[in-house]
Scaffold this motif. Structure first.
Motif, PDB file in Angstrom:
ATOM      1  N   GLU A  21     -28.438  -6.418  56.959  1.00 45.24           N
ATOM      2  CA  GLU A  21     -27.593  -6.518  55.779  1.00 45.24           C
ATOM      3  C   GLU A  21     -26.884  -7.859  55.813  1.00 45.24           C
ATOM      4  N   VAL A  22     -26.877  -8.540  54.658  1.00 42.21           N
ATOM      5  CA  VAL A  22     -26.192  -9.828  54.531  1.00 42.21           C
ATOM      6  C   VAL A  22     -25.277  -9.763  53.314  1.00 42.21           C
ATOM      7  N   ASP A  23     -23.990  -9.926  53.535  1.00 46.23           N
ATOM      8  CA  ASP A  23     -23.000  -9.872  52.442  1.00 46.23           C
ATOM      9  C   ASP A  23     -23.136  -8.603  51.617  1.00 46.23           C
ATOM     10  N   GLY A  24     -23.448  -7.502  52.287  1.00 47.28           N
ATOM     11  CA  GLY A  24     -23.560  -6.230  51.590  1.00 47.28           C
ATOM     12  C   GLY A  24     -24.895  -5.983  50.929  1.00 47.28           C
ATOM     13  N   VAL A  25     -25.852  -6.907  51.053  1.00 53.27           N
ATOM     14  CA  VAL A  25     -27.175  -6.764  50.448  1.00 53.27           C
ATOM     15  C   VAL A  25     -28.173  -6.348  51.520  1.00 53.27           C
ATOM     16  N   PRO A  26     -28.920  -5.239  51.322  1.00 51.73           N
ATOM     17  CA  PRO A  26     -29.954  -4.860  52.295  1.00 51.73           C
ATOM     18  C   PRO A  26     -31.031  -5.937  52.391  1.00 51.73           C
ATOM     19  N   VAL A  27     -31.487  -6.207  53.603  1.00 50.82           N
ATOM     20  CA  VAL A  27     -32.513  -7.221  53.843  1.00 50.82           C
ATOM     21  C   VAL A  27     -33.645  -6.577  54.638  1.00 50.82           C
ATOM     22  N   TYR A  28     -34.880  -6.763  54.204  1.00 43.47           N
ATOM     23  CA  TYR A  28     -36.061  -6.223  54.899  1.00 43.47           C
ATOM     24  C   TYR A  28     -36.998  -7.383  55.222  1.00 43.47           C
ATOM     25  N   TRP A  29     -37.577  -7.333  56.422  1.00 37.99           N
ATOM     26  CA  TRP A  29     -38.529  -8.362  56.808  1.00 37.99           C
ATOM     27  C   TRP A  29     -39.495  -7.832  57.850  1.00 37.99           C
ATOM     28  N   VAL A  30     -40.576  -8.562  58.036  1.00 39.76           N
ATOM     29  CA  VAL A  30     -41.556  -8.278  59.087  1.00 39.76           C
ATOM     30  C   VAL A  30     -41.681  -9.546  59.920  1.00 39.76           C
ATOM     31  N   PRO A  31     -41.534  -9.465  61.239  1.00 38.55           N
ATOM     32  CA  PRO A  31     -41.657 -10.668  62.086  1.00 38.55           C
ATOM     33  C   PRO A  31     -43.022 -11.314  61.889  1.00 38.55           C
ATOM     34  N   GLY A  32     -43.007 -12.621  61.772  1.00 39.09           N
ATOM     35  CA  GLY A  32     -44.253 -13.357  61.599  1.00 39.09           C
ATOM     36  C   GLY A  32     -44.046 -14.813  61.905  1.00 39.09           C
ATOM     37  N   GLU A  33     -45.144 -15.559  61.963  1.00 38.70           N
ATOM     38  CA  GLU A  33     -45.067 -16.977  62.292  1.00 38.70           C
ATOM     39  C   GLU A  33     -45.438 -17.858  61.109  1.00 38.70           C
ATOM     40  N   ARG A  34     -45.646 -17.251  59.957  1.00 37.15           N
ATOM     41  CA  ARG A  34     -46.017 -18.038  58.788  1.00 37.15           C
ATOM     42  C   ARG A  34     -44.773 -18.701  58.191  1.00 37.15           C
ATOM     43  N   GLN A  35     -45.018 -19.595  57.217  1.00 38.33           N
ATOM     44  CA  GLN A  35     -43.887 -20.235  56.559  1.00 38.33           C
ATOM     45  C   GLN A  35     -43.037 -19.166  55.877  1.00 38.33           C
ATOM     46  N   LEU A  36     -41.749 -19.343  55.919  1.00 38.08           N
ATOM     47  CA  LEU A  36     -40.828 -18.329  55.420  1.00 38.08           C
ATOM     48  C   LEU A  36     -40.880 -18.250  53.897  1.00 38.08           C
ATOM     49  N   ARG A  37     -40.936 -17.022  53.412  1.00 43.85           N
ATOM     50  CA  ARG A  37     -40.826 -16.748  51.987  1.00 43.85           C
ATOM     51  C   ARG A  37     -39.713 -15.733  51.790  1.00 43.85           C
ATOM     52  N   ALA A  38     -38.994 -15.863  50.692  1.00 42.46           N
ATOM     53  CA  ALA A  38     -37.909 -14.941  50.370  1.00 42.46           C
ATOM     54  C   ALA A  38     -38.048 -14.490  48.931  1.00 42.46           C
ATOM     55  N   SER A  39     -37.705 -13.232  48.692  1.00 44.32           N
ATOM     56  CA  SER A  39     -37.756 -12.672  47.346  1.00 44.32           C
ATOM     57  C   SER A  39     -36.511 -11.810  47.143  1.00 44.32           C
ATOM     58  N   LEU A  40     -35.639 -12.260  46.246  1.00 47.58           N
ATOM     59  CA  LEU A  40     -34.403 -11.540  45.946  1.00 47.58           C
ATOM     60  C   LEU A  40     -34.653 -10.624  44.752  1.00 47.58           C
ATOM     61  N   TRP A  41     -34.533  -9.318  44.988  1.00 50.15           N
ATOM     62  CA  TRP A  41     -34.869  -8.306  43.986  1.00 50.15           C
ATOM     63  C   TRP A  41     -33.601  -7.719  43.376  1.00 50.15           C
ATOM     64  N   PHE A  42     -33.673  -7.417  42.072  1.00 49.48           N
ATOM     65  CA  PHE A  42     -32.597  -6.706  41.378  1.00 49.48           C
ATOM     66  C   PHE A  42     -33.208  -5.566  40.566  1.00 49.48           C
ATOM     67  N   ARG A  43     -32.458  -4.455  40.501  1.00 46.11           N
ATOM     68  CA  ARG A  43     -32.925  -3.316  39.708  1.00 46.11           C
ATOM     69  C   ARG A  43     -32.517  -3.536  38.247  1.00 46.11           C
ATOM     70  N   GLY A  44     -33.467  -3.982  37.475  1.00 49.25           N
ATOM     71  CA  GLY A  44     -33.254  -4.253  36.058  1.00 49.25           C
ATOM     72  C   GLY A  44     -34.458  -4.980  35.522  1.00 49.25           C
ATOM     73  N   GLY A  45     -35.110  -4.411  34.516  1.00 52.09           N
ATOM     74  CA  GLY A  45     -36.320  -5.031  33.982  1.00 52.09           C
ATOM     75  C   GLY A  45     -36.457  -4.820  32.494  1.00 52.09           C
ATOM     76  N   GLN A  46     -37.661  -4.970  32.012  1.00 51.27           N
ATOM     77  CA  GLN A  46     -37.890  -4.903  30.572  1.00 51.27           C
ATOM     78  C   GLN A  46     -37.594  -3.523  29.999  1.00 51.27           C
ATOM     79  N   ALA A  47     -37.875  -2.469  30.768  1.00 51.89           N
ATOM     80  CA  ALA A  47     -37.646  -1.116  30.264  1.00 51.89           C
ATOM     81  C   ALA A  47     -36.165  -0.818  30.075  1.00 51.89           C
ATOM     82  N   ASP A  48     -35.286  -1.639  30.640  1.00 49.70           N
ATOM     83  CA  ASP A  48     -33.839  -1.430  30.503  1.00 49.70           C
ATOM     84  C   ASP A  48     -33.260  -2.145  29.289  1.00 49.70           C
ATOM     85  N   GLU A  49     -34.086  -2.916  28.583  1.00 49.62           N
ATOM     86  CA  GLU A  49     -33.590  -3.716  27.468  1.00 49.62           C
ATOM     87  C   GLU A  49     -33.803  -2.992  26.137  1.00 49.62           C
TER      88      GLU A  49
END
Length: 550
Positions: free
Chosen positions: A9-37
């Motif tokens: 957890e970072v600043d109250g946000v859950p963080v999930y990862w899998v250990p690996g040696e590849r270049q780091l990628r990050a994806s910040l997800w929010f619950r809210g999409g087209q069906a909510d509009e």
């Protein structure tokens, strides 16, 4: 251990990862999409996503963003320090949005929207859900015309909070990682409510194609059914009759508990006469017998191999982020493999049975006469008696019909049928500067009001605008004058139309004779007969007026 999902957890946000040696990628997800509009705000999330990423990408640190049915994501790839800087800056922007580039990004997305065409999945969502929930993806992004800084700021404050976020990483959180988001709660997932219509049914889809869809409880068996449907269409139309090619399938979450399965195939014109019957037969076999046991086993084994061999960092953190935001369980690789391995022919057969109960089938428009299905097209008829101000067509009496505008609804009756729009059931009011109006109902059907088509049309538009809440209004840019509907009926058409009626030209002859009688009287003649003739003349004129008004 490599391949094992980790969490923090970072600043109250859950963080999930899998250990690996590849270049780091990050994806910040929010619950809210087209069906909510809501339809007037459809595109707001897309606009916010573009604004948040404006001028942030580089060759060294590529970025991306996306808005799906239920989620919005911000993605970045690069060195740990670059990831830390990107996430910090994006979260700062989401917390305090800057709208100096609003008009620029609005133009960019309008240009993008102008080239986009609804695909078969979009059309099935629209016909199934109408102009709300998942169905809005089948419409233009009308929110690009309604967005303003205050509205976007409130929308961002409701969505981009730490309580509504999850971060997925392809490695452990880098040193110095911060996610400075405001407090907030998880946005609940609204149940997708389909239109009130009889199913199974069909509708006119894209030319040269066929597609079927149905909503099932989200499950691994449902995914297996999607692939079985694709194989069934491929086997029947491509390898069987040889009139189809490029079969495909999709599995789209429509809410937290359900998914829409869609499968389709492109077809040749000679397939049209039997396309519905052949498709129904594919579904009948899946409902009654399920997929071939050997084919199913091969399919499941391939899925298991994919889960085992695909690098976990490519999918596991992202799957965890999706499930956490939907309130679901986070499964590991072993649980997923066991779930796939346990699927039986009976499980897929039951899913096919559930799909049939709410089946939608779209075909080439030339094939919608097949009696095997009920065909959707015209808006459901309303039993309400229209009340309010009435307007005749500008082309009357050549063109028949009537527009009724009341305080709670509007109705149009023509030779082609009747369309009604109850204001409290509207999803949006599309408004053009020339007065054109589209009253879009929540079920997706709409009433089109073009002032040039009706006598005193601007007066009708004024009455509609006054009765519908301003929050539903979507102000559109001016239309090309050549695309604005106009009455094509001239006075010559009207005169020709009237003179073709015997009662009109006979009445005109009588009127001429009576008038001649009045004008040929002699001086000193008794005026009583002429008075009687005058009365007859008035009666003929009144009768002629009533005939013309019919």
């Amino acid at each position: 251990m490599a391949g094992e999902l980790r969490s923090d957890e970072v600043d109250g946000v859950p963080v999930y990862w899998v250990p690996g040696e590849r270049q780091l990628r990050a994806s910040l997800w929010f619950r809210g999409g087209q069906a909510d509009e809501a339809l007037p705000r459809h595109g707001w999330m897309h606009l916010l996503e573009h604004l948040a990423l404006h001028d942030r990408g580089s060759i060294r640190t590529p970025i991306n963003g996306s808005v799906s049915m239920l989620h919005t994501t911000f993605d970045v790839e690069g060195e740990p320090d670059d990831i830390v800087a990107f996430l910090r800056d994006v979260c700062d922007w989401l917390r305090t949005p800057d709208f100096r580039e609003l008009e620029h990004e609005r133009r960019v997305l309008r240009a993008e929207s102008a080239t986009r065409r609804a695909g078969p999945v979009d059309l099935h969502l629209l016909w199934r859900y109408g102009a709300q929930g998942p169905g809005v993806v089948g419409y233009d992004e009308y929110g690009l015309h309604t967005a303003d800084p205050d509205g976007l700021r409130a929308y961002a404050a409701d969505t981009f909070t730490r309580g509504n976020a999850v971060l997925a990483l392809t490695g452990p959180p880098p040193a110095g990682l911060r996610l400075p988001l405001d407090e907030g709660t998880r946005r609940p997932v609204q149940a997708a409510v389909p239109c009130d219509q009889r199913l199974p049914a069909g509708f006119a889809g894209l030319t040269g194609s066929l597609a079927v869809s149905g909503v099932v409880t989200r499950s691994t068996a449902g995914r297996a059914l999607a692939r079985a449907l694709q194989r069934g269409l491929d086997g029947g139309f491509r390898h069987g009759t040889g009139v189809g090619y490029s079969a495909w399938s999709s599995y789209e979450l429509v809410d937290g508990a359900n998914a829409m399965i869609t499968a389709g195939i492109d077809m040749l014109p000679e397939a049209r006469p039997a396309v519905v019957a052949q498709t129904v037969e594919v579904l009948r076999r899946l409902r009654q017998r399920g997929p071939d046991a050997a084919e199913l086993r091969d399919d499941l084994d391939r899925e298991i191999r994919r889960i085992k061999t695909e690098p976990a960092e490519h999918w596991m953190p992202y799957a965890a982020a999706r499930e956490v935001l939907l309130g679901g369980d986070v499964d590991g690789r072993d649980e997923l493999i066991a779930e796939v391995d346990a699927i039986t022919v009976g499980d897929v057969r039951q899913a096919a049975d559930a799909l049939w109960d709410n089946l939608l089938l779209s075909v080439d428009p030339d094939a919608i006469t097949d009696p095997a299905l009920e065909w959707l097209g015209e808006a459901p008829s309303s039993k309400a008696v229209p009340t309010g101000q009435r307007f005749k067509p500008a082309g009357w009496p050549v063109v028949k019909g009537e527009l009724t505008v009341g305080r709670s609804s509007a109705h149009i009756d023509t030779d082609n049928g009747r369309t009604s729009a109850v204001y409290e059931d509207l999803a949006a009011l599309v408004a053009y500067p020339d007065g054109g109006r589209q009253l879009i109902r929540r079920d997706g059907y709409q009433l089109r009001l073009e002032p040039a088509i009706w006598k005193n049309g601007p007066q009708a538009v004024t009455a509609v605008d006054a009765a519908i809440p301003p929050t539903l209004k979507i102000p559109m840019p001016p239309r090309d004058p050549d695309h604005i509907p106009q009455s094509q009926v001239t006075w010559r058409h009207k005169t020709t139309h009237l003179l073709k009626k015997p009662e009109i030209w006979v009445t005109l002859i009588l009127l001429t004779l009576v008038a001649a009688g009045l004008l040929t009287g002699t001086p000193g003649e008794d005026l009583a007969p002429r008075g009687a003739v005058a009365v007859l003349l008035i009666a003929v004129i009144v009768a002629l007026r009533n005939l013309i008004k019919r």
